[in-house]
Design an enzyme around this catalytic site. Structure first.
Site, PDB file in Angstrom:
ATOM      1  N   CYS A 184      -5.941 -29.042 -44.608  1.00  0.00           N
ATOM      2  CA  CYS A 184      -6.306 -27.700 -44.518  1.00  0.00           C
ATOM      3  C   CYS A 184      -7.408 -27.616 -45.394  1.00  0.00           C
ATOM      4  O   CYS A 184      -7.925 -28.415 -46.407  1.00  0.00           O
ATOM      5  CB  CYS A 184      -5.020 -26.647 -45.314  1.00  0.00           C
ATOM      6  SG  CYS A 184      -3.690 -26.760 -44.279  1.00  0.00           S
ATOM      7  N   CYS A 198       2.249 -34.316 -48.185  1.00  0.00           N
ATOM      8  CA  CYS A 198       2.641 -32.939 -47.938  1.00  0.00           C
ATOM      9  C   CYS A 198       4.090 -32.674 -47.705  1.00  0.00           C
ATOM     10  O   CYS A 198       4.646 -31.731 -47.786  1.00  0.00           O
ATOM     11  CB  CYS A 198       2.041 -32.299 -46.699  1.00  0.00           C
ATOM     12  SG  CYS A 198       2.177 -32.810 -45.036  1.00  0.00           S
ATOM     13  N   CYS A 234      -7.031 -27.494 -49.333  1.00  0.00           N
ATOM     14  CA  CYS A 234      -6.580 -28.655 -49.901  1.00  0.00           C
ATOM     15  C   CYS A 234      -7.084 -30.071 -49.618  1.00  0.00           C
ATOM     16  O   CYS A 234      -6.642 -31.071 -49.794  1.00  0.00           O
ATOM     17  CB  CYS A 234      -5.272 -28.711 -49.942  1.00  0.00           C
ATOM     18  SG  CYS A 234      -4.131 -27.550 -50.404  1.00  0.00           S
ATOM     19  N   CYS A 261       3.671 -24.129 -50.576  1.00  0.00           N
ATOM     20  CA  CYS A 261       2.823 -23.839 -49.424  1.00  0.00           C
ATOM     21  C   CYS A 261       2.804 -24.753 -48.415  1.00  0.00           C
ATOM     22  O   CYS A 261       3.212 -24.392 -47.348  1.00  0.00           O
ATOM     23  CB  CYS A 261       1.132 -23.908 -49.968  1.00  0.00           C
ATOM     24  SG  CYS A 261      -0.002 -23.268 -48.855  1.00  0.00           S
ATOM     25  N   CYS A 262       2.990 -25.951 -48.641  1.00  0.00           N
ATOM     26  CA  CYS A 262       3.199 -26.996 -47.612  1.00  0.00           C
ATOM     27  C   CYS A 262       4.681 -26.826 -47.070  1.00  0.00           C
ATOM     28  O   CYS A 262       4.741 -27.022 -45.691  1.00  0.00           O
ATOM     29  CB  CYS A 262       3.141 -28.416 -48.273  1.00  0.00           C
ATOM     30  SG  CYS A 262       1.434 -29.143 -48.538  1.00  0.00           S
TER      31      CYS A 262
END
Length: 243
Positions: free
Chosen positions: A213, A239, A216, A130-131
């Site tokens: 985010c 990240c 997270c 996702c990062c």
């Protein structure tokens, strides 16, 4: 907000010993002295990375005092806190930043497209992926346009940052990396913000020392590692922007 400009502005990689000697020469100096050097040497080829956290808004203030035309960029992952967007707008207003100076970098995939391709809530199952999609790839695109970037990392934030130079070569993104606050503590950053009345993210007042985010980032208990609220329960503290 500005669109990403085309073209590429690169610098030749200095010898490692030359760069270390240069960085070491600033160890006894203040962050704004590092910035004065970098903004002069890399003028029109340098950009400030801004997450609108405490360190980054301090740098916005310092940079503005030296060269108010310097651009900044932020990674809009589509999952930023409302408070982050609010302080972004306050910073733009406070310093009179022009639209061309504020570069919004977004992922190539919308959240809906990411869900369709990789499954819903990727941040909960594969946070590294996702990062990569929402942060690393957009960062790679923006940095390709510059020869140097300014970051707000500090050595005492995490073991992965303990050896950060004030001026160093970023091997991952192939450009000069300027870390003016590397020697500073959190207390010094907050003293600067208070002294100069710099707008900051209101989440910092609610036990969020490190803000990313929404999915997270969690508040941190007093005395805990400041980055322990990031990617909670994953054993992940970075990240990938600063490896």
């Amino acid at each position: 907000m500005a669109e990403l400009k085309t073209g590429q502005s690169v610098v030749n990689r200095p010898a490692d010993d030359e760069l270390k000697s240069l960085s070491d020469s600033f160890e006894a100096k203040q962050p704004w002295e590092v910035l004065e050097y970098a903004l002069k040497v890399y003028r029109q080829r340098i950009v400030l990375a801004c997450s609108f956290g405490a360190e980054d808004v301090a740098l916005v203030d310092m940079v503005h005092r030296i060269d108010p035309e310097t651009p900044l960029f932020y990674l809009d992952t589509d999952f930023l806190f409302p408070e982050t967007l609010e302080v972004r707008d306050r910073i733009i207003a406070r310093y009179g930043l022009k639209p061309a100076q504020v570069i919004q970098m977004k992922p190539l995939l919308t959240p809906e497209q990411q869900g369709a391709q990789h499954g819903d809530a990727l941040w909960a199952s594969k946070p590294d992926q996702c990062c990569e999609i929402r942060k690393i790839e957009p960062l790679t695109r923006v940095l390709a346009q510059y020869g140097a970037w300014i970051t707000g990392i500090r050595r005492d934030q995490a073991p992965t940052r303990a050896n950060a130079g004030l001026i160093e070569w970023d091997k991952k993104f192939n450009l000069i990396k300027i870390n003016p606050l590397a020697r500073w503590t959190s207390e010094q950053v907050w003293m600067y913000l208070q002294l100069h009345e710099v707008p900051y993210n209101r989440l910092h007042d609610r036990n969020y020392p490190s803000i990313g985010c929404t999915h997270c980032t969690a508040p941190v208990l007093p005395g805990d590692d400041p980055r322990s609220g990031r990617w909670k329960n994953f054993g992940k503290t970075e990240c990938g922007l600063h490896k």
